[in-house]
Scaffold this motif. Structure first.
Motif: not given
Ligand code: ADP
Ligand code: ASP
Ligand code: MG
Length: 398
Positions: A41-42, A47, A74, A136, A150-154
């Motif tokens: 993530s960033a 972000t 990121e 993300f 939001r939270g898209g790196s998961d």
């Protein structure tokens, strides 16, 4: 060699020391004989900083430019982490979403992953390198940068794990697993050794941001074994399980909070008016999810409708809503607290205990809805934390 996808969230890469700590974890995993693909993530807060910059220019910034801006966070992390790995003699290579072959639809702010062309990543693994991928983000058919919400790196991590048929996907964060409630709000919340897919899906969709909802959906669709772990200690974390647990499931698994909610009420509509379907179509076109919807016909034979949505989503659609129906009443300053558990089925006394507990602390829920696996209440934002702690204790979750 077994393959593990390791995802590190914002707090795990917050500064140079944290990045070095992450590099150590990756190298240790390789030393145990695993291949590793990394998603990052960033850096913590970055972000938010970028979004605030965009909002300082325009209240509702253009989506394409918004994605181009916020995806930069990121890109900083992948380059720095690759440098940290190489400084330790571990060959690594950074990839933006586009470079990693993550193709999405063209919804720039909440894009869905359509396909992943992972050839380059496989080649890196074959040649002993660690691919470090920006979470993300992806690229759409038009060639634009897109972001996954939001939270898209998961979601990036679980999708990459599915595409590469990884043996496990490890989500490293600042807590050592999934708890019965956010431990920052409920200090005596308990870490769960394992959590059923259906339960974490419901917790994520009702606000427990420890995993993004879409990441859980991906894990379910492609049966990706996911474990949530801490970047800062060696706790075994929480494993997401598929298929039901023991015969006697605990009644309740956890409590989730969605802190920034709005509630919309539209009263006195002519029955069968087109305003209701038109409004719902508009919300769906704008990718706005609604929850807790109720509709009833009053004694004057008028239709009345009420539902909740995220406050940020309301800001996007407010002007359209008021043109579709007059007398739209909006309550902001609300939060949604949800009790989640497979064991909730056929236990009506849960609602009774919920009311009793809230009565004791003088809190009146403004809306309540119950389904087989969750009970949600809407309360004033200022009452959310105290409600969670009281309910957590009353239901014996601590
Ligand atoms: P990251 O930046 O690593 O992705 P997030 O902030 O997105 O981390 O998610 C981790 C946070 O989720 C935790 O710090 C915690 O405050 C919050 N959280 C909310 N509900 C839960 C829960 N049930 N269990 C664990 N953490 C939770
Ligand atoms: N950096 C993005 C965010 O803050 C994605 C993520 O951290 O998962 O939402
Ligand atoms: Mg997160």
């Amino acid at each position: 060699m077994p393959l593990i996808v390791q995802k590190f969230g914002g707090t795990s890469v917050a500064d140079v020391n944290c990045l070095q700590n992450v590099a150590t974890k990756i190298i240790q995993t390789r030393e145990k004989g695993h291949d590793v693909v990394v998603v990052v993530s960033a850096m913590s807060g970055e972000t938010d900083r970028l979004i605030n910059l965009a909002k300082a220019i325009h209240e509702n910034p253009d989506s394409r430019e918004y994605a181009t801006l916020v995806a930069t966070g990121e890109q900083v992390s992948i380059a720095l982490l690759s440098m940290a790995l190489m400084a330790r003699g571990c060959t690594a290579r950074s990839y933006t979403g586009a470079q990693a072959g993550i193709f999405t639809d063209n919804d720039h702010e909440k894009a869905r992953i359509l396909s992943i062309e992972a050839e380059k990543l496989r080649q890196d693994l074959n040649e002993g390198r660690v691919p470090v991928i920006a979470g993300f983000q992806g690229i759409c058919a038009e060639g634009d940068i897109t972001t996954l919400g939001r939270g898209g790196s998961d979601t990036t991590a679980v999708a990459i794990a599915a595409a590469l048929k990884a043996d496990e996907c490890h989500i490293y964060t600042d807590v050592d697993g999934v708890y019965t409630a956010d431990p920052k709000i409920v200090p005596n919340a308990r870490r769960l050794d394992q959590v059923a897919f259906e339960e974490i899906l419901e917790l994520a969709s009702t606000g427990a941001k420890v995993l993004q909802q879409r990441a859980v959906e991906f894990a379910g669709k492609y049966a990706v074994p996911v474990r949530v772990l801490s970047s800062f200690n060696e706790s075994p974390g929480t494993l997401i399980t598929f298929g039901h647990g023991g015969m006697e499931q605990p009644l309740l698994t956890g409590i989730a909070l969605s802190p920034r909610e709005a509630m919309i009420s539209i009263q006195g509509l002519i029955p069968n008016t087109q305003a209701i379907p038109e409004m719902l179509t508009l919300l769906s076109q704008q990718q706005v999810d609604i929850d807790m919807m109720t509709h009833y016909v009053d004694s004057g034979q008028k239709s009345n409708i009420r539902f909740t949505l995220l406050r940020d989503d309301y800001a996007k659609v407010s002007s359209h809503l008021s043109t579709l129906a007059k007398d739209v009443v909006v309550h902001t300053g609300l939060s949604k607290v949800s009790l989640v558990g497979i064991g909730l089925r056929s236990h009506p006394d849960i609602i009774s205990l919920l009311f009793k507990t809230l009565n004791q602390i003088n809190i009146t829920p403004q809306l309540i809805s119950a389904s087989e696996i969750k009970v949600s209440i809407v309360v004033d934002e200022k009452d959310a934390g105290v409600s969670m702690r009281a309910l957590h204790a009353a239901f014996g979750l601590g």
